[in-house]
Structure formats: C-alpha cells, structure tokens
Design an enzyme around this catalytic site. Structure first.
Site, PDB file in Angstrom:
ATOM      1  N   LYS A  36      -9.910  -8.156   7.182  1.00 50.92           N
ATOM      2  CA  LYS A  36     -10.691  -8.385   8.391  1.00 50.92           C
ATOM      3  C   LYS A  36     -10.720  -7.129   9.245  1.00 50.92           C
ATOM      4  O   LYS A  36      -9.819  -6.294   9.168  1.00 50.92           O
ATOM      5  CB  LYS A  36     -10.164  -9.588   9.180  1.00 50.92           C
ATOM      6  CG  LYS A  36      -8.825  -9.368   9.811  1.00 50.92           C
ATOM      7  CD  LYS A  36      -8.504 -10.492  10.791  1.00 50.92           C
ATOM      8  CE  LYS A  36      -7.114 -10.243  11.371  1.00 50.92           C
ATOM      9  NZ  LYS A  36      -6.703 -11.196  12.364  1.00 50.92           N
TER      10      LYS A  36
ATOM     11  N   HIS B 265       0.825  -1.206   0.000  1.00 51.04           N
ATOM     12  CA  HIS B 265       0.000   0.000   0.000  1.00 51.04           C
ATOM     13  C   HIS B 265       0.863   1.261   0.000  1.00 51.04           C
ATOM     14  O   HIS B 265       0.582   2.225  -0.710  1.00 51.04           O
ATOM     15  CB  HIS B 265      -0.946   0.003   1.204  1.00 51.04           C
ATOM     16  CG  HIS B 265      -2.163  -0.826   0.982  1.00 51.04           C
ATOM     17  ND1 HIS B 265      -2.164  -2.188   1.080  1.00 51.04           N
ATOM     18  CD2 HIS B 265      -3.437  -0.476   0.638  1.00 51.04           C
ATOM     19  CE1 HIS B 265      -3.376  -2.651   0.823  1.00 51.04           C
ATOM     20  NE2 HIS B 265      -4.171  -1.636   0.552  1.00 51.04           N
TER      21      HIS B 265
END
Lengths: 398, 206
Positions: free
Chosen positions: B104, B37
């Site tokens: 999650k 990222h």
C-alpha cells in the site's frame, strides 16, 4: 473492587473487531457519493464488507492492531494501581487470543516483546474523578496512519501559515494533502492547536475520541471543521489514494492555551479503520460502547450449584426417611433435623439460583438469542456481538 | 470489471497492465516485509527465488493461527506500507525476477524504474482490509525463515484466490501516485489561497 481484566479483554476484542456506528455510516455515505462500478465505489464496498466479516469472525479488522491508547477516568471506588495491572493483564490475554498482533518492539534491540507489553506500552492515561464508577476509552491506532501525522510550528512560511486561524487551516490542508492515501484514506483528522509539542499532539489524539457526527461546542472551530470537511474533498485523493470524491471523513479541532513564544498545530490522521471503544461501569451495570453488557454466570459455578442442589435434595430426602424411621433416638433425630434444615436451606438456595438463572436467560433472550445460548459458556458478552466462541459453535450471528 | 490474473505470469502479460486497472489475483505468491528485504539483498536466497520468480511479492505482516493439525491459517492479512522497502525493492525485483509487488501507498522512483526495466508492476491492495484479504488466502503452503524473523516478518508462501488490488505503478513508468499527488497539490494550494470563511476569533475584538 473486582478485577476488570475480563471486561477490558472484551473491550479490546470488541474494539479490534469492528468500527463504531458513526464511522460505518460515514463510510456508507462516502460509498454512495461514488459512481457504482468505479474504483472508489468498489473500494468502499470492500471496506464495509471487511468490517462485517471481521465482526462475524471476531477477528481484527486490520492486522495492524496498532498502538493501544487507554484513557481511564476512575472514581474513588477504583485503584489506579489495580486498574493498570488489569489492563496490562487484559492486553496479554488479548494477544494470546489473537485479538491483537504482538506490536511492542524494543526500539534499541529490535526485539518484539511478544505480548504487546513493554516500556510505555500499552499507554494509559489516568484521570481521577469524584463520582463513583469507571470509564475506560480505548483507541487502536495503526502505524501507517500514525506515520503521516505532522506538527507545524507557526509561522511556517513554506505554506504561508501565520499565527492565526487561517494559518491553522493551511497546516491542516497541507497535512492532509501530504498524507495522500498512505494513512489509509479516507481519514478522520484530529487537530491540536496550541499547547507545547507534547500536549499539542495529545489534544489532536483526544479529538479523535469524538464522534464523527458531533458538533464542536466552540462555534469558530465548529465552522472551520464543517468547512474543511467539505472542502478537503476537493483534493480528490479518494479511498487509499486511488482518486475519488471522499478524502476525509471528518475534521476535529481542539485548542489549548500556549506560551506566547510557541504556536503549534498538530495533526493526527486516523485511518478509515477507525477503532475506538468505551467501557463504562455505573454501579452494577456495565456498558460497552453505549450498549449494556449481559454478565453471564461462569459455567463452573453453574455446574457447582447444580451439584450442590442435587446433593442437598438427596440429603434432605435421606434425613426425612431417617427421622421417620428412628424417631425415638433424640441424638440422631437432632442430627437429622439439623441435616434437614441444612438441606432445605441448600435446596432453597439452589432453587433461587436456578430462578435467577432463568430470569437472566429471559432478559438475555430479549436482547439476543446468541447471548442466551452463549450465556453458559461465555463469561461476559455484549448482547449484539457474537463472540469468537459463539460463532465457532454456529450460533446465530446478528 | 476487474481483470483476472493467474500466477505465475509472463513479462508480456505484465506489460499489458496499466495504472488504474482493477485486478483479481489467483495463484501462489509470497509475503515479505522489512526484515525479509534486508535479508534478500544481503545474500541470494534460493528458496525465496523459487517462491517468488514470475510471481508476486506481498508486503504483509499477517496475524496467523495454527490449528490442532498443525495447519497455518491467515487470520488478518492486509498490506503494510511499501515505501519502507524502497531502498531494497529495485534490487529484489532484479535479482529474483518478481513480476509484481503488492502493498500500500506506492513506491518511489528507483522502484518505478526497475519495474519498467525488468517488467514488473505495483499492485495496491486496500489497507485495513485484513479479514477480507485473509479470506482470499485459501491455503498457506509453508513459511520460510519463521524462526529468525518471527511471524509478521517471515516469508509466507500462500495461495490466493481473487485477491483484489489496483495497479498503481505500471511497467511503462506510469504512477497513479504521482498523478494524484500533483493534482491534489494544486487543489490544496487553491484551497489555501481561498482563505478562511469562518470569522477569525480575535482577543482584541472582545
């Protein structure tokens, strides 16, 4: 003292690739409380499936194989220095075999050590004891659930927590609510009350070595544990925070003395993938999470002893022939007799080894066919758990 | 019954999904976590764009094995906590045209807004489901930036079959995480107020 490195490697493999029975039972009970077909039900169902699949494949149940926490109780017959070397060595072996993900990262450079060994990693607590033998307990705690742990310093006005048991209770409720599903709910909650900042957290972790279905010996804490295990379900966070009837599997509380000025409450959250294992050595018996391990003979030695037996038999036969043929030569016959004696001894030894092997195989059969078949190939194996190699050779999986 | 999702997917199909929907995903997608990222917002990565456009990005640091023939295989591949990517995700969704983020724990407001704006959903996988999810990875097509990033952080192009997840943030601003946080907070405050049932242990009483 013999090296415990292969035993610790097996402890790591076993702990990483399965859940203790009490945890699995708690998950099954949680599933049964949900409506079949609901999100929560299928989530629990998949969790249980995953544990079974991991056992079969001997693969880590979670890819985050976590922080490795070892608690070692050692008798006078063990040296902590060698134990440390063996444990560190076993951690390296386990990483190579992909039982563990490389999880030790240099906090300053960001570099991964690649073998799970680094400054303070793995972390090992040594406790000497008077009685002989050894007990190594292992907990593998994933980062996700470690991150949702919390420490409170009482009084804490934000949640109305005073310096009493009611304050402790408020801290636990607050921590579990804030954890939501982030720590991979439903979790088991370890709580340390008192101590200093370090020992308070330590107590909370040590509580997680208890079985989910045990009872706290302190009646006050036992009552609080029971009440919270029941009432925290009302938060409705459910598995993974999807909503559901089970938010925690259990609450375990321990208390330590504190200085009058401090009152800490530390909450450690253990994810549903609650990995803990125990290796115990008593005399010549080895137990892995309460089950007897069957030590199998290493293949190389088996092969060597077979060869030795064959050679000895041949030598004995040759010696008999020779001594019959050249009986008159004292010098030669003396040599032959000696040879014969040697040969017989070797043959006897080979025979007894074979008998021992047979007996070992027999006892293994009683426990498991997999263990019997794997005996020659695998160094050490707990009877009911098929190893990676065993499943690779398509042995029956129990 | 879970809804079947085939990748690549269109924006309109994504907008049909609502929070609480159970889905099973099949097709090509890509993994990426912290280091990826960071890299993806620093430069525009063409290779990643090809792998991710109209597909899903999976927050996962897998355990992989390479067999004798050089084929990669996922051994353990559960989701990792997504909130760590909150500073980057909105931009990654915008730049690379991602239609779904799998992870999650859910994500924050910025990501939720970007999802609504560009047509993307958050799919919650079950944490700790490493083996079952690894078995859903039927083929590893390749790996991007393995060398600088290492195995867990590299971007793996994977083909999945019936990968289970739950939509917890949709393209309409809905977040199951917010809903459950609010209701559980209320319940927690009620519990706290109810007070302790066990008799408090007092040193003075002894």
């Amino acid at each position: 003292m013999a090296s415990v490195r292969p035993l610790v490697l097996e402890l790591i493999r076993h702990t990483s690739s399965g859940l203790p029975e009490d945890v699995l039972d708690a998950l099954a009970r949680a599933r049964d409380r949900e409506e079949p077909g609901s999100r929560a039900y299928s989530t629990f169902e998949r969790m249980i499936q995953n544990v079974e699949a991991a056992r079969e494949a001997s693969a880590p149940i979670c890819q985050d194989t976590g922080t490795l926490i070892f608690y070692v109780d050692y008798g006078p017959d063990y040296s902590p220095h060698q134990l440390e070397r063996d444990i560190v060595g076993a951690v390296r072996d386990a990483t190579k075999k992909a039982y563990l993900r490389p999880n030790a990262v240099d906090s300053i450079t960001g570099e991964n050590s690649g073998d799970n060994v680094g400054v303070g990693s793995p972390y090992i607590h040594f406790h000497p004891r008077r009685t002989k033998g050894l007990r190594i307990r292992l907990m593998m705690k994933g980062g996700g659930c470690e991150n949702v742990g919390a420490q409170y310093s009482l009084p804490d006005t934000s949640i109305g927590a005073g310096r009493d048991l009611d304050g402790v209770r408020r801290c636990i409720i607050d921590a579990v609510q804030k954890a939501q599903g982030y720590g991979c709910a439903p979790g088991t909650i370890g709580v340390g009350v008192g101590g200093d900042r370090v020992t308070s957290y330590m107590e909370s972790k040590e509580q997680l070595f208890r079985r989910i279905d045990d009872k706290n010996p302190d009646p006050t804490l036992a009552a609080l544990e029971e009440e919270l295990t029941e009432s925290l379900q009302q938060l409705g966070i459910g598995p993974m925070g999807f909503g559901g009837k089970t938010t925690v599997l259990g609450v375990k509380i321990g208390a330590r003395h504190r200085v009058p000025a401090s009152f800490f409450v530390s909450v450690s959250y253990m994810c549903w993938a609650y990995r803990r294992g125990e290796l115990e050595i008593k005399g010549d018996k080895v137990y892995l999470s309460g089950r007897r391990m069957i030590p199998a003979e290493p293949r190389r030695r088996t092969a060597a002893s077979t060869t030795a037996a064959r050679t000895a038999k041949k030598a004995a036969a040759r010696a008999t022939k020779k001594s019959a043929r050249v009986g008159s030569s004292t010098k030669k016959s003396k040599g032959a007799a000696a040879n014969k004696a040697k040969g017989t001894a070797a043959a006897k030894k080979a025979k007894s080894t074979a008998a021992a092997k047979k007996a070992a195989a027999k006892s293994a059969t009683k426990k498991s066919t997999a263990a019997k078949k794997g005996a020659a190939k695998t160094r050490l194996k707990a009877a009911p758990i098929p190893s990676r190699r065993a499943s690779a050779t398509k042995l029956p999986v129990l | 019954m879970p809804k079947k999702i085939e990748l690549p997917i269109t924006e309109s199909a994504i907008r049909e999904l609502r929070i609480g929907d159970e889905v099973e995903i099949s097709g090509l997608m890509v993994t990426g976590r912290d280091a990826a990222h960071k890299h993806l917002v620093k430069t525009f990565d063409e290779t990643f764009h090809e792998l991710a456009k109209d597909r899903f990005l999976y927050h996962c640091g897998p355990v992989v094995q390479r067999d004798g023939s050089g084929e990669w295989r996922f051994v353990a591949a559960g989701p990792t906590t997504s909130i760590r990517e909150e500073p980057y995700e909105a931009e990654v969704i915008e730049r690379y045209g991602i239609r779904g983020v799998i992870g999650k724990g859910g994500m924050g407001k910025r990501t939720l807004d970007a999802m609504q704006k560009y047509g993307c959903v958050y799919l919650h996988a079950i944490g700790g489901l490493a083996v079952v999810l690894a078995q859903c990875v039927v083929k590893v097509h390749g790996v991007h930036m393995l060398d600088p990033l290492g195995v867990p952080e590299a971007m793996w192009s994977i083909e999945v079959k019936d990968f289970p997840a739950v939509v917890t943030m949709d393209a309409h601003g809905g977040s199951l995480h917010e809903t459950i946080f609010a209701s559980s907070r209320e319940a927690a405050l009620r519990l706290m107020e109810k007070g302790i049932e066990a008799p408090p242990r007092s040193a003075a009483a002894k």
